[in-house]
Write a protein that holds these residues in place. Structure first.
Motif, PDB file in Angstrom:
ATOM      1  N   PHE A  18       0.908  -1.106  -0.235  1.00 24.91           N
ATOM      2  CA  PHE A  18       0.089  -0.057  -0.133  1.00 24.91           C
ATOM      3  C   PHE A  18       0.828   1.148   0.049  1.00 24.91           C
ATOM      4  O   PHE A  18       1.824   1.186   0.521  1.00 24.91           O
ATOM      5  CB  PHE A  18      -1.069  -0.051   1.109  1.00 24.91           C
ATOM      6  CG  PHE A  18      -2.186  -1.031   1.045  1.00 24.91           C
ATOM      7  CD1 PHE A  18      -3.230  -0.617   0.339  1.00 24.91           C
ATOM      8  CD2 PHE A  18      -1.998  -2.401   1.660  1.00 24.91           C
ATOM      9  CE1 PHE A  18      -4.229  -1.567   0.298  1.00 24.91           C
ATOM     10  CE2 PHE A  18      -3.113  -2.986   1.595  1.00 24.91           C
ATOM     11  CZ  PHE A  18      -4.048  -2.759   1.114  1.00 24.91           C
ATOM     12  N   SER A  19       0.410   2.328  -0.656  1.00 29.90           N
ATOM     13  CA  SER A  19       1.199   3.494  -0.291  1.00 29.90           C
ATOM     14  C   SER A  19       1.258   4.203   0.971  1.00 29.90           C
ATOM     15  O   SER A  19       0.479   3.757   1.703  1.00 29.90           O
ATOM     16  CB  SER A  19       0.486   4.601  -1.447  1.00 29.90           C
ATOM     17  OG  SER A  19      -1.029   4.726  -1.001  1.00 29.90           O
ATOM     18  N   ARG A  23      -3.804   4.793   0.429  1.00 25.93           N
ATOM     19  CA  ARG A  23      -4.910   4.860  -0.488  1.00 25.93           C
ATOM     20  C   ARG A  23      -4.668   4.244  -1.769  1.00 25.93           C
ATOM     21  O   ARG A  23      -5.819   3.828  -2.280  1.00 25.93           O
ATOM     22  CB  ARG A  23      -4.724   6.274  -1.047  1.00 25.93           C
ATOM     23  CG  ARG A  23      -5.856   6.902  -2.093  1.00 25.93           C
ATOM     24  CD  ARG A  23      -7.098   6.741  -1.618  1.00 25.93           C
ATOM     25  NE  ARG A  23      -8.053   6.957  -3.036  1.00 25.93           N
ATOM     26  CZ  ARG A  23      -8.492   8.197  -3.203  1.00 25.93           C
ATOM     27  NH1 ARG A  23      -8.392   9.312  -2.699  1.00 25.93           N
ATOM     28  NH2 ARG A  23      -9.319   7.956  -4.357  1.00 25.93           N
ATOM     29  N   TYR A  24      -3.488   3.871  -1.861  1.00 25.16           N
ATOM     30  CA  TYR A  24      -3.395   2.899  -3.324  1.00 25.16           C
ATOM     31  C   TYR A  24      -2.730   1.799  -2.903  1.00 25.16           C
ATOM     32  O   TYR A  24      -1.902   1.629  -2.087  1.00 25.16           O
ATOM     33  CB  TYR A  24      -2.413   3.737  -4.204  1.00 25.16           C
ATOM     34  CG  TYR A  24      -3.026   4.890  -4.536  1.00 25.16           C
ATOM     35  CD1 TYR A  24      -4.013   5.409  -5.420  1.00 25.16           C
ATOM     36  CD2 TYR A  24      -2.416   6.278  -4.006  1.00 25.16           C
ATOM     37  CE1 TYR A  24      -4.593   6.410  -5.674  1.00 25.16           C
ATOM     38  CE2 TYR A  24      -2.880   7.430  -4.325  1.00 25.16           C
ATOM     39  CZ  TYR A  24      -4.083   7.635  -4.988  1.00 25.16           C
ATOM     40  OH  TYR A  24      -4.736   8.857  -5.209  1.00 25.16           O
ATOM     41  N   VAL A  26      -0.319  -1.352  -4.760  1.00 28.25           N
ATOM     42  CA  VAL A  26       0.483  -1.313  -5.698  1.00 28.25           C
ATOM     43  C   VAL A  26       1.012  -2.755  -5.984  1.00 28.25           C
ATOM     44  O   VAL A  26       1.424  -3.486  -4.885  1.00 28.25           O
ATOM     45  CB  VAL A  26       1.736  -0.782  -5.595  1.00 28.25           C
ATOM     46  CG1 VAL A  26       2.756  -0.570  -6.831  1.00 28.25           C
ATOM     47  CG2 VAL A  26       1.504   0.935  -5.317  1.00 28.25           C
ATOM     48  N   PHE A  41      -1.618   0.143 -10.165  1.00 24.70           N
ATOM     49  CA  PHE A  41      -1.912   0.766  -9.237  1.00 24.70           C
ATOM     50  C   PHE A  41      -3.554   0.724  -9.247  1.00 24.70           C
ATOM     51  O   PHE A  41      -4.225   0.754 -10.087  1.00 24.70           O
ATOM     52  CB  PHE A  41      -1.507   2.285  -9.477  1.00 24.70           C
ATOM     53  CG  PHE A  41      -0.185   2.257  -9.263  1.00 24.70           C
ATOM     54  CD1 PHE A  41       0.312   3.159  -8.127  1.00 24.70           C
ATOM     55  CD2 PHE A  41       0.673   2.151 -10.326  1.00 24.70           C
ATOM     56  CE1 PHE A  41       1.805   3.026  -8.030  1.00 24.70           C
ATOM     57  CE2 PHE A  41       2.138   2.311 -10.299  1.00 24.70           C
ATOM     58  CZ  PHE A  41       2.726   2.809  -9.009  1.00 24.70           C
ATOM     59  N   TYR A  42      -4.115   0.425  -7.905  1.00 26.40           N
ATOM     60  CA  TYR A  42      -5.439   0.084  -7.657  1.00 26.40           C
ATOM     61  C   TYR A  42      -5.740   1.350  -6.515  1.00 26.40           C
ATOM     62  O   TYR A  42      -5.072   1.359  -5.654  1.00 26.40           O
ATOM     63  CB  TYR A  42      -5.812  -1.147  -7.435  1.00 26.40           C
ATOM     64  CG  TYR A  42      -5.527  -2.044  -8.393  1.00 26.40           C
ATOM     65  CD1 TYR A  42      -6.800  -2.521  -9.143  1.00 26.40           C
ATOM     66  CD2 TYR A  42      -4.383  -2.661  -8.556  1.00 26.40           C
ATOM     67  CE1 TYR A  42      -6.381  -3.489 -10.248  1.00 26.40           C
ATOM     68  CE2 TYR A  42      -4.234  -3.531  -9.747  1.00 26.40           C
ATOM     69  CZ  TYR A  42      -5.461  -3.841 -10.547  1.00 26.40           C
ATOM     70  OH  TYR A  42      -5.148  -4.823 -11.695  1.00 26.40           O
ATOM     71  N   ASP A  43      -7.028   1.867  -6.659  1.00 26.35           N
ATOM     72  CA  ASP A  43      -7.450   2.734  -5.623  1.00 26.35           C
ATOM     73  C   ASP A  43      -8.022   1.834  -4.586  1.00 26.35           C
ATOM     74  O   ASP A  43      -9.419   1.439  -4.792  1.00 26.35           O
ATOM     75  CB  ASP A  43      -8.542   3.770  -6.254  1.00 26.35           C
ATOM     76  CG  ASP A  43      -8.790   4.677  -5.244  1.00 26.35           C
ATOM     77  OD1 ASP A  43      -8.761   4.624  -4.129  1.00 26.35           O
ATOM     78  OD2 ASP A  43      -9.194   5.865  -5.789  1.00 26.35           O
ATOM     79  N   TYR A  48     -10.674  -0.940  -4.938  1.00 28.37           N
ATOM     80  CA  TYR A  48      -9.791  -1.365  -5.675  1.00 28.37           C
ATOM     81  C   TYR A  48      -9.842  -1.207  -7.225  1.00 28.37           C
ATOM     82  O   TYR A  48      -9.623  -1.959  -7.803  1.00 28.37           O
ATOM     83  CB  TYR A  48      -9.490  -2.923  -5.081  1.00 28.37           C
ATOM     84  CG  TYR A  48      -9.072  -2.806  -3.761  1.00 28.37           C
ATOM     85  CD1 TYR A  48      -7.772  -2.730  -3.426  1.00 28.37           C
ATOM     86  CD2 TYR A  48      -9.889  -3.141  -2.751  1.00 28.37           C
ATOM     87  CE1 TYR A  48      -7.295  -2.679  -2.245  1.00 28.37           C
ATOM     88  CE2 TYR A  48      -9.679  -3.175  -1.372  1.00 28.37           C
ATOM     89  CZ  TYR A  48      -8.213  -2.966  -1.124  1.00 28.37           C
ATOM     90  OH  TYR A  48      -7.703  -3.139   0.296  1.00 28.37           O
ATOM     91  N   LEU A  51      -6.228   1.715 -11.670  1.00 28.06           N
ATOM     92  CA  LEU A  51      -5.847   3.175 -11.862  1.00 28.06           C
ATOM     93  C   LEU A  51      -4.894   3.124 -13.233  1.00 28.06           C
ATOM     94  O   LEU A  51      -5.061   4.120 -14.212  1.00 28.06           O
ATOM     95  CB  LEU A  51      -5.262   4.029 -10.783  1.00 28.06           C
ATOM     96  CG  LEU A  51      -6.220   4.066  -9.595  1.00 28.06           C
ATOM     97  CD1 LEU A  51      -5.500   4.554  -8.455  1.00 28.06           C
ATOM     98  CD2 LEU A  51      -7.355   4.926 -10.139  1.00 28.06           C
TER      99      LEU A  51
END
Length: 69
Positions: A18-19, A23-24, A26, A41-43, A48, A51
């Motif tokens: 995760f970032s 939030r993201y 990876v 990358f997924y939100d 999810y 992106l």
């Protein structure tokens, strides 16, 4: 795993991170037909949602790391 079904033609591999703000998500992915590797990358705050995807420069990547700085 939820992400395996989100992007047809790609397989989620190895480790994910995760970032720093959470939030993201990876992940490393492999394109099924070519074995070309990607970092995707997924939100995480939006179920999810996919992106973006960037070529990893290799085949069948396994691990992604968050670097300091």
């Amino acid at each position: 795993m939820l992400l395996k079904a989100l992007q047809p033609g790609f397989t989620v591999n190895g480790h994910a991170i995760f970032s720093a703000d959470g939030r993201y998500l990876v992940v490393t992915e492999t394109e099924s037909g070519t074995q070309q590797g990607y970092v995707a990358f997924y939100d995480a705050a939006d179920r999810y949602r996919f992106l973006a995807r960037y070529a990893s420069g290799g085949i069948d990547p396994h691990e992604v790391l968050l670097m300091p700085g």
